[in-house]
Scaffold this active site. Structure first.
Site, mmCIF file in Angstrom:
data_model
loop_
_atom_site.group_PDB
_atom_site.id
_atom_site.type_symbol
_atom_site.label_atom_id
_atom_site.label_comp_id
_atom_site.label_asym_id
_atom_site.label_seq_id
_atom_site.Cartn_x
_atom_site.Cartn_y
_atom_site.Cartn_z
ATOM 1 C CB SER A 99 26.539 59.284 -27.671
ATOM 2 O OG SER A 99 26.792 58.954 -26.328
ATOM 3 C CB CYS A 100 20.987 60.454 -25.923
ATOM 4 S SG CYS A 100 19.803 61.629 -25.235
ATOM 5 N N PRO A 101 23.249 62.252 -23.866
ATOM 6 C CG PRO A 101 23.864 64.499 -23.672
ATOM 7 C CD PRO A 101 23.572 63.442 -24.685
ATOM 8 C CG ASN A 115 22.466 53.499 -23.219
ATOM 9 O OD1 ASN A 115 23.594 53.218 -23.626
ATOM 10 N ND2 ASN A 115 21.521 52.586 -23.072
#
Length: 813
Positions: free
Chosen positions: A565-567, A571
């Site tokens: 999960s990439c801030p 997304n």
């Protein structure tokens, strides 16, 4: 004399003979609630006396058999004396005449060992097991799962399948509680009664299986017999109540799908009360079992049901006071002001249970206003507008901070104070943003990490860097550095497109069936395979888990081939946007290097001679480190120089990310799988599996297709660890460790002189060689260049040169 009397009584207790009645183990009390009247645990304590007289057989976990002592005999103490030795004591004067026992003084003066011997000589009446050894053998064989003996006894007519002792416990009871699936099948096929009530609790075999969370036994009874889940035992519990008591979420889900759907054949009312008007949700709340609570709420359990003490489920949740449990019940509509029979509401109970602080955090995180008597908060900005403001705020904070660093012009000094002020402006602006805007649409803990602020920081950095390139660098270096500027323009277009594409695209949501019958059919398939556990079924989304998938807390969906999960793109990264994300990372990293190169070329072209005597305070030291070109930029192009240094900092973690992602792709792994590699060397996790030891899967089916759990792992990350995770440094360190071990490890095993490679010692079913792994990642379908530019429509992607659908990938074979 009084002292001697006490001694003789304590050292020679009357032997206690175990009875033959038995029943399943009660659930344990999970919290001391002495100050709360009529607690759920009180219902279990009502049968405590009966439990003390149960059969010496004890229930066991699914991995341990349950046996019973079928022949009772008097129990003697450790001071037992052989009757033959009574005539030969240490002293002839100590010989005891049994008639003297009638005298109190004689009893007090008698040796303890002699009294024990006299007590042991009493004759006990024969037990039922002794009177009927054949039936006792049958019961013992059912407990141990000895199908051969059971078949022999029944086929020969020595026992009937439903024969019992006076406790009315059948062989089916014992087979069920001991997870003997083969024996259960045989007994049911030969007419065993699945609704026979037996034991002190007058429970059926289904009750016994539910109480111990044995999914496969329950499934067979429900589908292949007329077992009634609505039957109640002596404690007024039905099958659903007992399944909740077991805390096995897999069994709870099975019963909900089988009995609580609208078209269920064996219908069970989800809010069916027990004798104290407590529903399954009351019990799950008391146990603080968040998985069971979420499952019950999903099927419409009523949070307003009241028991005999006027307790709603929320009140019982305070017995342990887990924040996630309280939060789930409040979000489901629990009345926080409802009062019990002691005229106490949730605030009073929280105070009694010493969890007022937790309760206030729960209310804040569920959108309650502490300044308005905890009424629902009315946001003054919508979630959509709030996210836009959050995303755009760094576009103003970054240049403001850069301008603060530029104060003083070419005579500027005081580098450290200006740096502190700039950081303060950036941090203060984000703090105000968090308090005023983000808190209006995100109520959870760690709001910043769950907001698009980091995506805004990146995009703002890229925006101002591109402006500097357009207005400063390009006009000056276009001729002399033509190709570099063309490459820069191409890279800007690529990373801008890939950034927004990775942000807004569906990362690979595994479709969730809307029909419970479809979900139940998936459960039936998993049970047939012996894989109905949390490794293969998502308890959050109620869907069979494809291999390499994981549940995302960000999107609250199951993601196919989940990476992380990439801030920075706000997304999740999954099967549909992983290629786009890598394109973004590679193009961004190259663009940063080209920007840094062109900036140095720009400073070199426009620099003028400067007098070292005009250096401001501290500038001589700075210029001695930076060199001529950089020093010129520092003195004369402050904003450009600040953007340059900021991009240089960004380049560090982006480079780490490129290295880690490339390494993982070449090994055929995702970030999540790579992080889980070291856990494979640890002991097995509990995944709520209750597969019987005698379970036989279908032909050609392997039971070793497991994968890491979807994450119910729990870490107590501090701020430093969170920062490491956000920058990807933790993954870089892990990659570096494993790479160094692979290259330099000389660990020897026994007399084997071969080197030990930690990367090849672990089984990685998706690793098909460096070349094949690289091609699988970039190409969909045939290995042609044009296929590099194709994006997955659904969950398709290559694996070992073949197209697979990650939405339905359940086996690597």
């Amino acid at each position: 004399m009084a002292k001697k009397k006490s001694k003789s009584k304590s050292s020679s207790p009357k032997p206690k003979v175990s009875s033959t009645a038995a029943k399943p183990v009660e659930i344990d009390n999970q919290q001391n609630i002495e100050n709360v009247q009529d607690s759920p645990s009180a219902l279990q304590q009502q049968s405590a006396t009966a439990e003390e007289s149960e059969n010496t057989a004890t229930t066991a976990t699914p991995s341990e058999g349950t046996t019973a002592t079928t022949e009772s005999s008097p129990v003697t103490t450790s001071n037992e004396t052989d009757p033959i030795e009574l005539s030969v004591l240490d002293n002839a004067d100590h010989a005891i005449d049994s008639n003297s026992i009638k005298s109190t003084e004689a009893v007090l003066e008698t040796l303890d060992s002699e009294l024990n011997t006299i007590a042991d000589t009493k004759t006990e009446p024969p037990t039922e097991q002794e009177l009927n050894p054949t039936l006792a053998k049958y019961m013992r064989s059912c407990q141990e799962g000895n199908l051969t003996i059971v078949k022999e006894l029944i086929s020969s007519g020595q026992v009937l399948v439903n024969d019992t002792f006076s406790d009315e416990i059948t062989g089916l009871h014992w087979a069920c509680i001991n997870n003997r699936l083969s024996l259960v099948k045989f007994l049911i096929a030969n007419g065993a009664n699945p609704n026979q009530l037996g034991g002190e609790l007058k429970a059926s075999p289904l009750h016994w299986a539910c109480r111990n969370g044995l999914v496969y036994i329950v499934d067979y009874l429900m589908r292949n017999s007329d077992a009634d889940p609505n039957l109640r035992d002596a404690q007024t519990y039905n099958a659903l109540h007992l399944a909740v008591h077991s805390s096995n979420i897999m069994l709870v889900i099975y019963l909900l799908l089988s009995c609580c759907s609208t078209d269920s054949v064996k219908k069970v009312y989800i809010d069916e009360p027990d004798g104290s008007n407590r529903t399954a949700l009351h019990w799950a709340s008391y146990q603080n079992d968040i998985f069971t609570i979420n499952a019950l709420l999903r099927f419409g359990a009523d949070v307003s049901k009241v028991d005999n003490s006027l307790f709603i489920p929320l009140h019982w949740a305070f017995m342990k006071g887990y924040k996630s449990v309280l939060k789930a019940l409040v979000e489901a509509g629990s009345d926080i002001y409802f009062k019990n029979d002691q005229n106490k509401n949730s605030f009073d109970i929280a105070k009694d249970m010493n969890c007022s602080n937790t309760w206030e955090k729960v209310l804040i995180e569920t959108g309650r206003d502490p300044k308005n008597n905890w009424a629902p908060l009315k946001p003054w900005v919508s979630a959509k507008l709030g996210k836009i403001i959050t995303f755009l705020t760094p576009y103003f904070l970054l240049p403001l901070s850069f301008n603060v660093l530029s104060m003083g012009g070419d005579q500027g000094g005081f580098i450290i104070p200006k740096l502190i002020l700039a950081i303060g402006i950036l941090g203060g602006g984000i703090y105000l943003l968090n308090k005023l805007i983000i808190s209006q649409y995100i109520f959870d803990d760690k709001k910043l990490a769950k907001s698009p602020i980091l995506a805004g920081v990146f995009s703002a950095t890229a925006f101002w860097s591109v402006l500097v390139w357009l207005y400063n660098i390009l006009p000056t270096t276009f001729i002399h550095n033509f190709f570099a500027n063309v490459i820069m323009a191409i890279l800007i277009a690529i990373f801008t497109w890939s950034f927004f594409k990775a942000m807004f695209i569906n990362p690979g949501f595994v479709p969730t069936p809307a029909d419970n019958n479809v979900i139940l059919s998936q459960v039936a398939q998993l049970i047939e395979l012996g894989k109905f556990d949390t490794d293969h079924f998502c308890v959050n989304s109620f869907v069979r888990k494809p291999l390499r998938s994981r549940y995302s807390k960000h999107n609250k969906r199951l993601i196919a081939r989940f990476d992380h999960s990439c801030p920075w793109v706000y997304n999740d990264i999954g099967v549909r946007n992983h290629k786009i994300f890598i394109t973004f990372v590679y193009s961004l990293n190259m663009a940063i290097f080209v920007f840094l190169y062109l900036s140095l070329q720009y400073f070199d072209k426009v620099k003028d001679q400067y007098d070292s005597d005009d250096e401001g305070e501290g500038e001589g030291f700075v210029c001695s480190i930076l060199g001529d070109d950089m020093c010129y930029g520092y003195k004369n192009h402050h904003f450009h120089f600040n953007v340059f240094m900021w991009d240089l900092f960004q380049c560090v973690w982006v480079s780490f990310l490129c290295i880690v992602q490339t390494f993982q792709i070449l090994k055929g792994l995702t970030t999540w799988e790579f992080s889980s590699l070291n856990k494979q060397l640890q002991t097995n996790r509990f995944n709520h599996s209750t597969v019987p030891r005698d379970f036989e899967a279908g032909e050609g089916i392997s039971l070793d297709q497991t994968q890491p759990s979807d994450g119910q792992h729990r870490h107590n990350h501090n701020e430093f660890q969170t920062c490491m995770n956000l920058l990807g440094i933790d993954q870089f360190i892990l990659t570096l460790k494993m790479s160094l071990k692979s290259l330099f490890s000389n660990t020897r095993h026994g007399n084997n002189n071969t080197n030990y490679d930690p990367l090849t010692s672990l089984h990685i079913p998706t690793d098909h060689g460096i070349k094949q792994n690289w091609l699988d990642f970039w190409i969909i379908g045939e290995e042609k260049w044009r296929n590099v530019f194709y994006l997955p429509i659904d969950g398709e992607n290559n694996l070992n040169g073949k197209v697979v659908d990650y939405y339905t990938l359940y086996s690597y074979h």
